[in-house]
Motif scaffolding. Structure first.
Motif, mmCIF file in Angstrom:
data_model
loop_
_atom_site.group_PDB
_atom_site.id
_atom_site.type_symbol
_atom_site.label_atom_id
_atom_site.label_comp_id
_atom_site.label_asym_id
_atom_site.label_seq_id
_atom_site.Cartn_x
_atom_site.Cartn_y
_atom_site.Cartn_z
ATOM 1 N N TYR A 185 48.640 29.175 9.070
ATOM 2 C CA TYR A 185 47.789 28.115 8.548
ATOM 3 C C TYR A 185 47.085 28.622 7.305
ATOM 4 C CZ TYR A 185 48.538 25.845 13.040
ATOM 5 O OH TYR A 185 49.115 25.252 14.138
ATOM 6 N N PRO A 217 42.714 22.291 5.966
ATOM 7 C CA PRO A 217 43.657 23.291 6.471
ATOM 8 C C PRO A 217 45.044 22.686 6.641
ATOM 9 C CG PRO A 217 41.605 23.344 7.720
ATOM 10 C CD PRO A 217 41.535 22.130 6.848
ATOM 11 N N ARG A 218 46.043 23.459 6.331
ATOM 12 C CA ARG A 218 47.408 22.957 6.405
ATOM 13 C C ARG A 218 48.338 24.052 6.897
ATOM 14 N NH1 ARG A 218 45.490 23.880 1.527
ATOM 15 N NH2 ARG A 218 46.637 25.083 -0.032
ATOM 16 N N THR A 219 49.424 23.621 7.509
ATOM 17 C CA THR A 219 50.434 24.549 8.000
ATOM 18 C C THR A 219 51.346 24.953 6.859
ATOM 19 O OG1 THR A 219 50.401 23.457 10.161
ATOM 20 C CG2 THR A 219 52.265 24.888 9.683
ATOM 21 N N ASP A 240 45.359 22.108 15.001
ATOM 22 C CA ASP A 240 45.334 21.433 13.698
ATOM 23 C C ASP A 240 44.046 20.631 13.518
ATOM 24 O OD1 ASP A 240 48.237 21.830 12.553
ATOM 25 O OD2 ASP A 240 48.471 21.361 14.683
#
Length: 384
Positions: free
Chosen positions: A263, A270-272, A325
């Motif tokens: 992440y 926040p992003r993968t 997430d």
């Protein structure tokens, strides 16, 4: 290789610390005074003073052997004097009282000696476990020339120091290389597989210029270990892992071998990081997969978060997995070290109980000012 960083609690404590002698003397004298006063107030009919036998019994579970022996001698003497001042109805009763006291105190002393011997054995085992952990897992945090690595590692087994999760970081001529992984299963066999992977990484990270060759070395290490395990009647295992290489600039190479995607936090929500899943180490030959390296950017100031499935599969009472997430979007901005601690606390609140799997949370951030040259790297898809 990067030097070992400091870590709180790395030195094991000694066997359970006993109360100091002054405290023991004060407590024994106070208990004696109270019970003798109660004995006198009762007119000597009640044998209240016999309650003193619980004092050595308590020390037998908490104190040293010397404290327990001295307390037993003291209590026996007090009961003897009390039986002379407040004699029982018969001589036989006095003798039985003293014999019962002596027998009880002897049992307490023997049990105290056994407890202390067991505590020392457990302490030696724990010291061995700490030494094993230092060989397997690098203490956190770790400062590399261009990275700061923080994190939390919690094995699932109570009082265990190591489990099936693994990680390592190496400052190599080709950039800083990082490994994070999770061995299938638990217990000593899983630790053995993890040690094979870590040993291979610590050699290949310095030997192989190309990151996919490092991943191939890890694959071969798992295959060799599985062959050895099968010969000994043990279970063959696979390992999910990701290998990273951080060079100059903001580019990061990664070879994902069936592990959870990292992440990226910073510069928005926040992003993968979109990495191909790949297949775990030990299964590439069966799947006919040829591993490839991918690129992504880790800007200065951003934080890369790496976790194992002990985080994502932590379930609450209804069986709902930890929604990482959504929770990452709700957690306030924190330093990398504070972020790792916040995620661990949030996972524990969600699961409402003991961990069901090893938990590893790693957070890292680039340190600006590293201008060292890059070693051979696989080209980006755009040819750069």
């Amino acid at each position: 290789m990067i030097g070992v960083g400091s870590r709180k609690g790395a030195t094991p404590p000694g066997p359970g610390r006993a109360p100091d002698n002054r405290t023991v003397v004060a407590a024994v004298l106070a208990a004696t005074a109270v019970l003798l006063a109660a004995q006198a107030a009762s007119g000597g009919d009640a044998r209240i003073v016999l309650l003193l036998v619980f004092v050595p019994a308590l020390l037998g579970g908490l104190g040293t052997l010397a404290q327990t022996v001295l307390a037993a001698i003291w209590v026996t003497g007090v009961i003897l004097v009390s039986s002379l001042v407040f004699p029982p109805p018969s001589v036989t009763g006095r003798a039985l009282t003293l014999l019962s006291d002596v027998a009880a105190e002897a049992v307490v002393v023997v049990l105290c000696a056994r407890r202390i011997r067991r505590d020392r054995e457990l302490f030696r085992i724990r010291q061995s476990a700490v030494a094993l952990q230092r060989q397997l897992l690098r203490p956190l945090p770790v400062l590399a020339p261009d990275l700061l690595l923080y994190g939390r590692y919690r094995p699932v087994e109570e009082d265990a120091m190591v489990g099936g999760d693994l990680y390592d970081i190496a400052d190599t001529p080709y950039g800083t290389r990082l490994l994070v992984g999770d061995v299938q299963g638990k217990g000593l066999p899983a630790i053995g597989t993890g040690f094979a992977v870590l040993s291979a990484f610590r050699e290949a990270a310095f030997r192989d210029p190309v990151l996919t060759d490092v991943a191939l070395a890890l694959e071969n290490a798992v295959l060799r270990h599985n062959t050895y395990a099968a010969q000994n009647g043990d279970t063959e295992r696979f390992v999910t892992a990701t290998v990273f290489c951080f060079g100059p600039g903001t580019g990061v190479q990664a070879v994902n071998c069936g592990h959870l995607a990292p992440y990226l936090l910073g510069g928005g929500e926040p992003r993968t990081v979109p990495l191909d899943a790949g297949v775990p180490l030990g299964l590439a030959e069966l799947a006919g997969e040829v591993r490839s390296a991918e690129w992504f950017d880790l800007p200065y100031g951003a934080v890369l978060l790496l976790v194992t499935d002990g985080v994502t599969e932590a379930a609450d009472a209804r069986g709902v997995f930890y929604p990482i997430d959504r929770r990452l979007r709700e957690l306030p901005d924190r330093s990398p070290d504070a972020l790792a601690g916040a995620v661990e606390e949030d996972v524990r609140r969600h699961s409402h109980g003991p961990l069901r799997d090893d938990l590893t949370i790693l957070t890292l951030r680039r340190t600006p000012g590293s201008d060292r040259p890059a070693g051979p790297l696989e080209a980006r898809p755009d040819g750069s």
